[in-house]
Write an enzyme that holds these catalytic residues in place. Structure first.
Site, PDB file in Angstrom:
ATOM      1  N   GLU A  17       0.813  -1.218   0.000  1.00  0.00           N
ATOM      2  CA  GLU A  17       0.000   0.000   0.000  1.00  0.00           C
ATOM      3  C   GLU A  17       0.850   1.275   0.000  1.00  0.00           C
ATOM      4  OE1 GLU A  17      -2.903  -0.297   3.141  1.00  0.00           O
ATOM      5  OE2 GLU A  17      -3.896  -2.018   2.217  1.00  0.00           O
ATOM      6  N   GLU A  50      -4.841  -8.572  -0.371  1.00  0.00           N
ATOM      7  CA  GLU A  50      -5.702  -8.468   0.806  1.00  0.00           C
ATOM      8  C   GLU A  50      -7.137  -8.299   0.352  1.00  0.00           C
ATOM      9  OE1 GLU A  50      -4.586  -5.310   3.453  1.00  0.00           O
ATOM     10  OE2 GLU A  50      -2.454  -5.834   3.434  1.00  0.00           O
TER      11      GLU A  50
END
Length: 577
Positions: free
Chosen positions: A191, A310
């Site tokens: 991220e 995820e």
């Protein structure tokens, strides 16, 4: 998942984790390498990785995250999980998972100055955990995790130092794992985000990090020469502009052994139950379907595999934020669209799915549905709760079935099959329970669940339908502070869906000023056992002083209840309307 989101995560307690470590290892060395039989190349199962990257990543489905562990700050047990053991991966393998993602935060174990050396003991521990998983024949994906927001995010203002540290980090990781089998994948950064940068600069920094990672790992030799390398979009966000950027970057690297990665946590209002996002409705479904279709068109259709590193919701499955049936529908649909679009998906588990001490799933029915969704669809329904009045006559009720390509095969209560035309009728996807059947199922009509039915389909998991007796909830006057207001509430069998909050002039009141419908569990939370509704400090502190606020409590039965709160300095009073 980034560390700023960890405030909502379960904290089991460092003391408890250390006691587990003592019981299992005879040591209280929390966060350090533990004694275990050595895993060597000779003891690992031989797993052949297909030459075609698309086939290789497909072999990784389904996948699971070892979240809040080696990525925890400052060490492995700091966020409440026990030390990772080989038994954990034995269990994951037995549950049908074929790969694991192992997030690692390196910076708590790394010098902040050149040459940015990683603590050898920590590197050894990471290697040990990776080897545990590889020994079970699992594919493993290893990354640089919370470093993304901690120091990499400052690349715009400290470019040379950030790049030097990033490069050093990957040089050390690449050297350590260069001879591991190709079942180990490496991911450049989790991220990634960039402070104080324009959109164009963010794209530039993202490309620079991915390119440098690629150059370092490929140049380190050994099996890194053709190991599958995983490259993220900015923030691991699956939007078209950011996936376009990654697609272009991958094209410049001229390397077939590259994998694109993004994350998916649902349409935001539904994911946290805000702005009226109580149900997994048509808007949520379209958003999900369009996003996965975009992953396919951007990457899969072009021969670039996608690893959904995820997935989940931004609220925990056992928190009550998202109603249980709506949660089940979301996970069923997500895994269907991942399979439909050829996306390998990794469940984000920070221990809110698997209890890593007991090695048991916390929500068995959810995990059973997720596991079933790897191979087939399950039918669902418009609701999993059928609310009946506490007293008075009971009328027939109709619910819509979501067949999801299956056939309805029957309606059951325990081992008793309900009879068509006597207990229920079926017209296409419309299931109607007769008044007589509902009266019998309601029993003595005590508040709450009176009975549970199973809607069974030709394939997949059955859908549970709870028959509930309820009356309109009752709230009472209360006094509290901006730290908390506990409103006495008789729920009378009903369940809270959301809370609407407005000032007298019709404007929105509360911490989420952009919507009248406040965030479940952030602004307010039901306490069913304590017969109370709790208004949280984030909500109360955001209220204007001396301005009455009209609350409308929305319940899953369809009932609404009005209430008024007023803040005066640090005091808050509430009154039933």
């Amino acid at each position: 998942m980034n560390a700023p989101q960890q405030a909502t995560r379960r904290r089991l307690g460092r003391t408890a984790a250390c006691l587990v470590a003592l019981a299992t290892t005879g040591s209280l060395a929390c966060g350090t390498a533990i004694a275990a039989p050595a895993v060597t190349a000779e003891t690992r199962p031989a797993v052949r990785v297909p030459d075609n990257p698309m086939d290789a990543v497909a072999r990784m489905q389904p996948s699971w995250n070892l979240g809040n562990t080696l990525d925890a700050i400052p060490d492995e047990t700091s966020w409440g999980n026990p030390l990772t053991t080989k038994a954990l991966f034995d269990h994951i393998k037995a549950e049908g998972f074929r790969s694991v993602r192992i997030p690692v935060s390196w910076y708590p174990h790394q010098s902040e100055t050149a040459p940015y050396s990683v603590d050898p003991a920590f590197m050894k521990r990471v290697e040990q955990v990776v080897d545990y998983a590889l020994a079970d024949g699992l594919y493993v994906e290893l990354n640089v995790h919370h470093d993304s927001w901690k120091w990499i995010a400052d690349i715009a203002t400290d470019h040379d130092k950030v790049m030097a540290r990033f490069n050093s980090t990957w040089q050390q990781i690449a050297a350590t794992f260069r001879d591991e089998p190709r079942t180990l994948l490496l991911e450049s950064v989790n991220e990634p985000q960039f402070n104080n940068a324009t959109d164009a600069q963010k794209t530039q920094y993202m490309n620079e990090l991915n390119t440098s990672f690629h150059t370092i790992v490929r140049g380190s030799g050994g099996r890194n020469a053709n190991r599958l390398l995983v490259l993220p979009t900015q923030g691991c966000t699956p939007s078209q502009p950011l996936m376009d950027d990654l697609n272009a970057e991958i094209a410049t690297l001229h390397d077939p052994n590259l994998v694109a990665t993004v994350h998916y946590y649902g349409y935001y209002p539904f994911s946290v139950n805000i702005a009226g996002g109580t149900s997994y409705d048509a808007q949520d479904q379209k958003y999900l379907a369009d996003t996965f279709a975009l992953m396919h068109s951007e990457f899969v259709a072009k021969g670039i595999p996608v690893y959904l590193g995820e997935y989940g919701l931004l609220s925990e499955p056992d928190s009550g934020t998202v109603e249980h049936g709506e949660l089940l529908k979301y996970y069923e649909d997500l895994n269907y669209h991942a399979k439909l679009n050829g996306v390998t998906s990794a469940l984000w588990d920070d221990a809110n799915y698997l209890d890593r001490t007991a090695l048991q799933w916390r929500e068995p029915d959810l995990m059973a549905l997720i596991k079933t969704s790897w191979t087939t669809r399950s039918g669902t329904a418009a609701t999993d709760n059928l609310f009946l009045p506490k007293s008075g006559p009971i009328a027939a009720r109709t619910i819509t079935l979501n067949l999801n390509g299956q056939r309805f095969t029957g309606l059951w209560q325990g081992d008793q099959r309900l009879r068509l035309n006597r207990d229920f009728t079926l017209d296409g996807d419309q299931l109607t329970l007769t008044a007589g059947a509902l009266t019998r199922l309601a029993g003595d009509r005590a508040y709450g669940v009176n009975s549970t039915l199973q809607v069974r389909y030709s394939h997949g998991r059955p859908w549970e339908l709870h028959v509930i007796s309820a009356d309109r909830p009752v709230v009472s006057d209360a006094t509290g502070t901006t730290a908390s207001l506990s409103i006495p509430t008789q729920y009378r069998g009903d369940l809270l869906a959301t809370m609407e909050s407005k000032y007298a002039d019709g404007s929105n009141a509360g911490s989420a000023s952009w919507t009248a419908f406040q965030a479940f569990n952030s602004a307010f939370a039901p306490d069913y056992a304590g017969n109370a509704l709790i208004l949280k400090p984030d909500f109360l502190n955001a209220l204007k002083d001396g301005a009455p606020v009209a609350l409308t409590l929305h319940f899953w039965s369809g009932a609404t209840v009005s209430y008024q709160v007023t803040k005066s300095g640090g005091t808050v009073t509430g009154s039933a309307s």
